[in-house]
Motif scaffolding. Structure first.
Motif, PDB file in Angstrom:
ATOM      1  N   GLY A 266       0.798  -1.079   0.005  1.00  7.49           N
ATOM      2  CA  GLY A 266      -0.058   0.026   0.005  1.00  7.49           C
ATOM      3  C   GLY A 266       0.777   1.387  -0.135  1.00  7.49           C
ATOM      4  O   GLY A 266       1.770   1.424   0.500  1.00  7.49           O
ATOM      5  N   GLU A 268       1.430   5.191   0.803  1.00  6.38           N
ATOM      6  CA  GLU A 268       1.118   5.975   2.037  1.00  6.38           C
ATOM      7  C   GLU A 268       1.863   7.169   2.075  1.00  6.38           C
ATOM      8  O   GLU A 268       3.041   7.138   2.025  1.00  6.38           O
ATOM      9  N   LYS A 269       1.190   8.226   2.279  1.00  9.46           N
ATOM     10  CA  LYS A 269       1.897   9.590   2.742  1.00  9.46           C
ATOM     11  C   LYS A 269       1.590   9.881   3.938  1.00  9.46           C
ATOM     12  O   LYS A 269       0.629   9.622   4.833  1.00  9.46           O
ATOM     13  N   LEU A 270       3.072   9.899   4.719  1.00 13.25           N
ATOM     14  CA  LEU A 270       3.164   9.923   6.188  1.00 13.25           C
ATOM     15  C   LEU A 270       2.784  11.327   6.610  1.00 13.25           C
ATOM     16  O   LEU A 270       3.156  12.316   5.881  1.00 13.25           O
ATOM     17  N   TRP A 290       6.857   9.809   1.557  1.00 14.70           N
ATOM     18  CA  TRP A 290       5.924   8.661   0.931  1.00 14.70           C
ATOM     19  C   TRP A 290       6.507   7.333   1.075  1.00 14.70           C
ATOM     20  O   TRP A 290       7.991   7.295   0.935  1.00 14.70           O
ATOM     21  N   ASN A 293       4.293   0.427   1.836  1.00 12.86           N
ATOM     22  CA  ASN A 293       4.206  -0.599   2.695  1.00 12.86           C
ATOM     23  C   ASN A 293       4.337  -1.665   1.945  1.00 12.86           C
ATOM     24  O   ASN A 293       3.969  -1.998   0.774  1.00 12.86           O
ATOM     25  N   ASP A 318      -3.681   6.841  -2.269  1.00 11.19           N
ATOM     26  CA  ASP A 318      -2.940   7.209  -0.821  1.00 11.19           C
ATOM     27  C   ASP A 318      -3.776   6.418   0.059  1.00 11.19           C
ATOM     28  O   ASP A 318      -4.941   6.764   0.344  1.00 11.19           O
ATOM     29  N   ASP A 319      -3.092   5.482   0.706  1.00 13.08           N
ATOM     30  CA  ASP A 319      -3.701   4.711   1.788  1.00 13.08           C
ATOM     31  C   ASP A 319      -3.813   5.710   3.107  1.00 13.08           C
ATOM     32  O   ASP A 319      -4.797   4.841   4.021  1.00 13.08           O
ATOM     33  N   GLY A 320      -3.041   6.327   3.296  1.00 11.85           N
ATOM     34  CA  GLY A 320      -3.151   7.411   4.393  1.00 11.85           C
ATOM     35  C   GLY A 320      -4.564   8.210   4.399  1.00 11.85           C
ATOM     36  O   GLY A 320      -5.100   8.279   3.380  1.00 11.85           O
ATOM     37  N   THR A 321      -4.309   9.145   5.255  1.00 12.77           N
ATOM     38  CA  THR A 321      -5.298  10.170   5.246  1.00 12.77           C
ATOM     39  C   THR A 321      -4.783  11.649   4.843  1.00 12.77           C
ATOM     40  O   THR A 321      -5.517  12.764   4.760  1.00 12.77           O
TER      41      THR A 321
END
Lengths: 496, 159
Positions: A266, A268-270, A290, A293, A318-321
């Motif tokens: 996945g 994801e932007k942290l 970025w 995972n 983007d799996d993140g929010t």
């Protein structure tokens, strides 16, 4: 006879003026709807007009209608056909012309006097040109910018385009539009509509087919065009088979039927960038906003396939929010450098870095990662050392392995080999993998324990049992190769 | 009882020093092998050197019935040094030889001892046979077993 592109060479033998439009009973493949100021191109495949009477053109009474949506008609043929028909059809002369030419070889024509193509299909069928649409007062009402592909695009690929009124647009906010047909691009797109929209500042054309190398060309950066107009321009958009992604199936990689290892992946932007310090030097920030995972994990090429799949989705990838990022709109997430390495990057156009988790040792020399400061980070040259200890040793719960540098071996000063994380290479043979291998990464460029850095090192690998297996010793040399593999498999102990 | 006191791996003359418990007792060099094998597992300082003793034999001849004799081989110039604290006698009950052409008492180095140690080599030279207990032998099997020569008979024949 296969469908052909209708152009100056064949228009006079393949086009016939119809007395009725497609809504009626057409008897030709071009209809000048003088009552409404429209022109129709009545096709074999799209409109079902399979045959036409070409006896007046030297053909048969029921010859195949060669006007297809797939092959199309060049504007030059439309222009020449109108000229021809106005010469022989006095009725047509009673009305204003439909077309005018600006520059034939530049693919620049006009629909004039408010006469325009009837439908979207009558627009998308036109090849080799852009054009302006002028009203009866000569005022430009619409501008179509001709797009022509110049390199290879696979026949089944679906290219798409994105337009903007800004020369430096935020791509993530532009809805991509598929060209009307698959395969090679030869189609005009609406870039200006008087009083409605003006997107003459920017266009990109893109092709992203899974299993092929993706490509995108921009009118600004790649073509140097500052204003799109009613003419045709070539895009050197190219796709070629991808080195590795073609080994996988898109449905396995992404979507509801996804399988392992992609189920563990996945993007994801942290909220807070992660610091990664396993690289060969400390240049740059080593911060990555970025991350990909990779929990199963998959290998580098499986990750690349996943990144490709993401870049095809017009959904939030983007799996993140932190962001809503549409994969199909933004850039790609890696590229190849001159060394053939895969170099990660943020495709979001934010200038940040992308980190890939759990890159296998065997792949570490094939990848470089861009951090948030734009510094490209590479792994030390890691050698994957693979010692096959055999099933007998693996099954002996007391069997052990231990590796020493050969230089001081057989003395009290023998030095144990350390892996790239500075852990000594020793342990229980029962920890071997399913192939009975003990695998460890060796920092070829960084190790100085066994001698000078960045040099070959002779080593000894011992695997000895205590009840189930006997003893084995293997001399091996760690060379600057991706993998150094050998066997050190003690036989069965008969004297337990 | 412990058999090995300590090991000096120093090439080219590694030495295995026997434990005091071996005084006036039978010494099975297979036990020496097993102890050193365990030492190499539990004490990493032993791993820095090549093994100086290996065991072999005990290969199955007739499944579940007979096996070749086990043997022990000393490697890389290794010799065994008996306990040096007291005059005594040991009886070596395992076929033992070196990788440089010596066997029996030749496997022992008494040159550094100031005491007198007699070494008697006395091991069976026939194959190992597995005999089930509980008198499950047939008369034919019993007769066959009894017809085999004893170790003493074989030794007498060889001498």
């Amino acid at each position: 006879m296969p469908a052909v592109l209708i152009d100056l060479s064949n228009y006079d033998s393949l086009l016939v003026q119809s007395t009725q439009g497609r809504a009626g009973t057409p008897d030709g493949n071009v209809f000048f709807d003088v009552a409404n100021g429209l022109i129709e191109f009545i096709t074999n495949d799209g409109d079902g007009l399979t045959t036409i009477d070409l006896t007046s053109k030297g053909g048969g009474a029921t010859d195949e209608n060669q006007l297809y949506t797939t092959t199309g008609i060049k504007f030059e043929a439309i222009y020449a056909f109108e000229n021809q028909e106005r010469r022989i059809d006095e009725t047509l002369r009673k009305y204003d012309r439909y077309t005018s030419g600006t520059f034939k070889f530049g693919g620049a024509y006009n629909f004039v006097n408010g006469n325009v193509p009837s439908t979207a299909a009558d627009i998308s069928i036109i090849r080799g040109s852009g054009w302006n649409q002028l009203d009866s007062s000569g005022v430009v009402q619409k501008i179509y910018f001709g797009n022509k592909g110049l390199s290879n695009i696979e026949a089944a690929s679906q290219p798409y385009y994105m337009l903007s009124d800004s020369a430096t647009p935020t791509l993530n906010s532009i809805t991509p539009v598929d060209f009307s047909k698959v395969g090679q691009i030869d189609e005009a797109v609406l870039v200006y509509e008087n009083g409605v929209s003006d997107k003459r500042a920017y266009e990109n054309v893109t092709v992203r087919t899974f299993g092929y190398n993706f490509d995108r060309k921009e009118t600004t950066n790649d073509l140097g065009i500052t204003e799109l107009g009613g003419y045709s321009t070539g895009f050197a958009l190219n796709e070629s088979p991808h080195l590795t992604s073609g080994d996988y199936t898109l449905a396995d990689v992404y979507g509801g039927a996804q399988i392992s290892p992609w189920t563990g992946m996945g993007l994801e932007k942290l909220a807070t960038p992660v610091l990664r310090d396993e690289f060969s030097n400390t240049d740059g920030t080593r911060l990555f906003s970025w991350v990909l995972n990779n929990s199963v994990p998959g290998d580098l090429f499986q990750m690349v396939a996943f990144l490709d799949a993401l870049a095809m989705q017009d959904t939030d990838i983007d799996d993140g929010t932190e962001t809503i990022t549409y994969g199909k709109r933004v850039g790609t997430w890696y590229y190849y450098n001159a060394l053939g390495q895969i170099v990660t990057r943020s495709g979001a156009g934010d200038g940040l870095g992308l980190y890939l988790y759990n890159v296998p040792v065997a792949n570490q020399q094939q990848v470089a990662m861009t951090d948030d400061s734009g510094t490209i980070k590479t792994y030390s040259f890691s050698v994957s050392v693979e010692a096959t200890v055999g099933a007998t040793a693996k099954a002996d719960p007391l069997a052990w392995y231990h590796s020493f540098f050969a230089a001081a071996y057989n003395t009290a000063g023998a030095v144990t080999v350390e892996d790239s994380s500075s852990a000594e290479v020793k342990g229980n043979a029962s920890s071997a993998d399913a192939q009975n291998k003990i695998i460890f990464a060796f920092d070829y460029t960084g190790d100085t324990i066994g001698g000078p850095a960045d040099t070959d090192k002779d080593c000894v690998f011992l695997c000895e049992g205590d009840g189930g297996a006997t003893q084995a010793k293997t001399l091996y040399t760690i060379t600057k190769n991706t993998t150094v593999a050998f066997a050190c498999a003690p036989p069965v102990e008969n004297n337990a | 009882m412990p058999v090995v006191d300590h090991i000096d791996y120093t090439p080219p003359s590694p030495r295995i020093y026997l434990h005091a418990d071996t005084v006036n007792s039978d010494v099975d060099t297979l036990d020496v092998y097993r102890e050193i094998r365990a030492l190499r597992r539990t004490n990493e300082s032993h791993r820095k050197f090549d093994p100086v003793i290996v065991a072999g034999g005990n290969v199955e001849k007739i499944p579940g019935v007979s096996y070749t004799l086990p043997y022990v081989q000393l490697l890389h110039g290794c010799r065994i040094i008996p306990y040096g604290g007291v005059d005594h006698k040991i009886r070596v009950i395992r076929d033992t030889f070196t990788d440089d052409g010596l066997a029996g008492t030749g496997c022992f180095d008494r040159s550094s001892l100031s005491v007198e140690v007699d070494i008697d080599i006395d091991f069976s030279r026939v194959e190992v046979r597995i005999v089930s207990t509980g008198s499950s032998l047939t008369q034919e099997e019993h007769d066959q077993l009894m017809s085999l020569p004893t170790a003493e008979e074989i030794l007498d024949t060889e001498t």
